[in-house]
Design a protein around this motif. Structure first.
Motif, PDB file in Angstrom:
ATOM      1  N   ALA A 187       0.913  -1.267  -0.040  1.00  0.00           N
ATOM      2  CA  ALA A 187       0.123  -0.125   0.092  1.00  0.00           C
ATOM      3  C   ALA A 187       0.729   1.408   0.136  1.00  0.00           C
ATOM      4  N   PHE A 188       2.000   1.277   0.679  1.00  0.00           N
ATOM      5  CA  PHE A 188       2.742   2.324   0.680  1.00  0.00           C
ATOM      6  C   PHE A 188       3.438   2.679  -0.903  1.00  0.00           C
ATOM      7  N   MET A 189       3.746   1.667  -1.473  1.00  0.00           N
ATOM      8  CA  MET A 189       4.461   1.669  -2.761  1.00  0.00           C
ATOM      9  C   MET A 189       3.384   2.317  -3.571  1.00  0.00           C
ATOM     10  N   ARG A 190       2.346   1.765  -3.496  1.00  0.00           N
ATOM     11  CA  ARG A 190       0.991   2.399  -4.421  1.00  0.00           C
ATOM     12  C   ARG A 190       0.795   3.953  -4.061  1.00  0.00           C
ATOM     13  N   ALA A 191       0.854   4.171  -2.783  1.00  0.00           N
ATOM     14  CA  ALA A 191       0.396   5.593  -2.236  1.00  0.00           C
ATOM     15  C   ALA A 191       1.448   6.404  -2.769  1.00  0.00           C
ATOM     16  N   LEU A 192       2.559   6.063  -2.825  1.00  0.00           N
ATOM     17  CA  LEU A 192       3.521   7.017  -3.729  1.00  0.00           C
ATOM     18  C   LEU A 192       3.229   7.370  -4.787  1.00  0.00           C
ATOM     19  N   LEU A 193       2.489   6.670  -5.676  1.00  0.00           N
ATOM     20  CA  LEU A 193       2.321   6.876  -6.996  1.00  0.00           C
ATOM     21  C   LEU A 193       0.753   7.528  -7.256  1.00  0.00           C
ATOM     22  N   GLU A 194       0.193   8.002  -5.901  1.00  0.00           N
ATOM     23  CA  GLU A 194      -1.236   8.338  -6.110  1.00  0.00           C
ATOM     24  C   GLU A 194      -1.071   9.963  -6.579  1.00  0.00           C
ATOM     25  N   PRO A 195      -1.792  10.498  -7.608  1.00  0.00           N
ATOM     26  CA  PRO A 195      -1.521  11.812  -8.128  1.00  0.00           C
ATOM     27  C   PRO A 195      -1.750  12.883  -6.961  1.00  0.00           C
ATOM     28  N   ARG A 196      -0.756  13.755  -6.818  1.00  0.00           N
ATOM     29  CA  ARG A 196      -0.985  14.709  -5.857  1.00  0.00           C
ATOM     30  C   ARG A 196      -0.414  16.017  -6.480  1.00  0.00           C
ATOM     31  N   SER A 197      -0.691  17.177  -6.012  1.00  0.00           N
ATOM     32  CA  SER A 197      -0.345  18.501  -6.706  1.00  0.00           C
ATOM     33  C   SER A 197       1.150  18.816  -5.884  1.00  0.00           C
ATOM     34  N   MET A 198       1.824  18.625  -6.952  1.00  0.00           N
ATOM     35  CA  MET A 198       3.269  19.110  -6.437  1.00  0.00           C
ATOM     36  C   MET A 198       4.050  19.872  -7.511  1.00  0.00           C
ATOM     37  N   SER A 199       4.631  21.019  -7.034  1.00  0.00           N
ATOM     38  CA  SER A 199       5.208  21.681  -8.312  1.00  0.00           C
ATOM     39  C   SER A 199       6.527  21.360  -8.606  1.00  0.00           C
ATOM     40  N   TYR A 200       7.308  20.805  -7.817  1.00  0.00           N
ATOM     41  CA  TYR A 200       8.644  20.396  -8.299  1.00  0.00           C
ATOM     42  C   TYR A 200       8.982  18.966  -8.270  1.00  0.00           C
ATOM     43  N   TYR A 201       8.096  18.217  -7.496  1.00  0.00           N
ATOM     44  CA  TYR A 201       8.378  16.550  -7.359  1.00  0.00           C
ATOM     45  C   TYR A 201       7.587  15.622  -8.270  1.00  0.00           C
ATOM     46  N   GLU A 202       7.852  14.646  -8.483  1.00  0.00           N
ATOM     47  CA  GLU A 202       7.228  13.736  -9.167  1.00  0.00           C
ATOM     48  C   GLU A 202       7.755  12.344  -8.926  1.00  0.00           C
ATOM     49  N   PHE A 203       6.805  11.452  -8.418  1.00  0.00           N
ATOM     50  CA  PHE A 203       7.269  10.142  -8.175  1.00  0.00           C
ATOM     51  C   PHE A 203       6.854   9.222  -9.377  1.00  0.00           C
ATOM     52  N   VAL A 204       7.719   8.211  -9.767  1.00  0.00           N
ATOM     53  CA  VAL A 204       7.687   7.638 -11.115  1.00  0.00           C
ATOM     54  C   VAL A 204       7.809   6.214 -10.780  1.00  0.00           C
ATOM     55  N   ASP A 205       7.079   5.269 -11.415  1.00  0.00           N
ATOM     56  CA  ASP A 205       7.450   3.813 -11.213  1.00  0.00           C
ATOM     57  C   ASP A 205       8.459   3.383 -12.270  1.00  0.00           C
ATOM     58  N   GLU A 206       9.289   2.716 -11.559  1.00  0.00           N
ATOM     59  CA  GLU A 206      10.527   2.330 -12.314  1.00  0.00           C
ATOM     60  C   GLU A 206      10.834   0.855 -11.928  1.00  0.00           C
ATOM     61  N   SER A 207       9.558   0.316 -11.840  1.00  0.00           N
ATOM     62  CA  SER A 207       9.687  -1.425 -11.438  1.00  0.00           C
ATOM     63  C   SER A 207       9.996  -2.051 -12.670  1.00  0.00           C
ATOM     64  N   ARG A 208       9.916  -1.654 -13.872  1.00  0.00           N
ATOM     65  CA  ARG A 208      10.341  -2.519 -15.004  1.00  0.00           C
ATOM     66  C   ARG A 208      11.660  -2.111 -15.293  1.00  0.00           C
ATOM     67  N   PRO A 209      12.557  -3.150 -16.029  1.00  0.00           N
ATOM     68  CA  PRO A 209      13.663  -3.166 -16.131  1.00  0.00           C
ATOM     69  C   PRO A 209      14.107  -1.855 -16.951  1.00  0.00           C
ATOM     70  N   ASN A 210      13.404  -1.651 -18.172  1.00  0.00           N
ATOM     71  CA  ASN A 210      13.632  -0.572 -18.935  1.00  0.00           C
ATOM     72  C   ASN A 210      12.902   0.637 -19.152  1.00  0.00           C
ATOM     73  N   SER A 211      12.593   0.925 -17.367  1.00  0.00           N
ATOM     74  CA  SER A 211      11.623   2.078 -17.495  1.00  0.00           C
ATOM     75  C   SER A 211      12.722   3.317 -17.080  1.00  0.00           C
ATOM     76  N   SER A 212      12.167   4.514 -17.419  1.00  0.00           N
ATOM     77  CA  SER A 212      13.081   5.538 -17.111  1.00  0.00           C
ATOM     78  C   SER A 212      12.381   6.818 -16.465  1.00  0.00           C
ATOM     79  N   GLY A 213      12.948   7.873 -16.257  1.00  0.00           N
ATOM     80  CA  GLY A 213      12.480   8.906 -15.405  1.00  0.00           C
ATOM     81  C   GLY A 213      11.443   9.842 -16.316  1.00  0.00           C
ATOM     82  N   PRO A 214      10.989  10.719 -15.780  1.00  0.00           N
ATOM     83  CA  PRO A 214       9.894  11.481 -16.387  1.00  0.00           C
ATOM     84  C   PRO A 214      10.301  12.277 -17.788  1.00  0.00           C
TER      85      PRO A 214
END
Length: 97
Positions: A70-97
């Protein structure tokens, strides 16, 4: 256990026109959530969530890291943040924003 729980979530900050990876949360079934902070100044938000839990607006509660999936899922819940973004990088070929 749910198959859709992320196992690696990175925190990025957008400052000065670039996206910088500042922290990473890791989790695998049977282990605790771990945090690595790459930038101590910008990684404060990640440290706060790790220590205090992640606010989960949809359930009106804070999810502690002891509730790993639940913690890991909660990190990805949409929220209003000006500078920050949480990105799911669970897959080996995933990359940042």
């Amino acid at each position: 256990m749910s198959d859709n729980a992320p196992t690696r979530v990175a925190l990025y900050v957008s400052a000065s026109g670039t996206d910088e990876r500042v922290a990473e949360f890791r989790w695998s079934p049977g282990s605790a959530v771990e945090l690595t902070v790459f930038d101590p100044d910008w990684g404060t938000l990640a440290e706060q969530y790790y220590r205090r839990g992640v606010p989960l607006v949809t359930e009106m509660r804070t999810v502690p890291r002891s509730e790993a999936e639940a913690f890991m899922r909660a990190l990805l819940e949409p929220r209003s943040m000006s500078y920050y973004e949480f990105v799911d990088e669970s897959r080996p070929n995933s990359s940042g924003p």
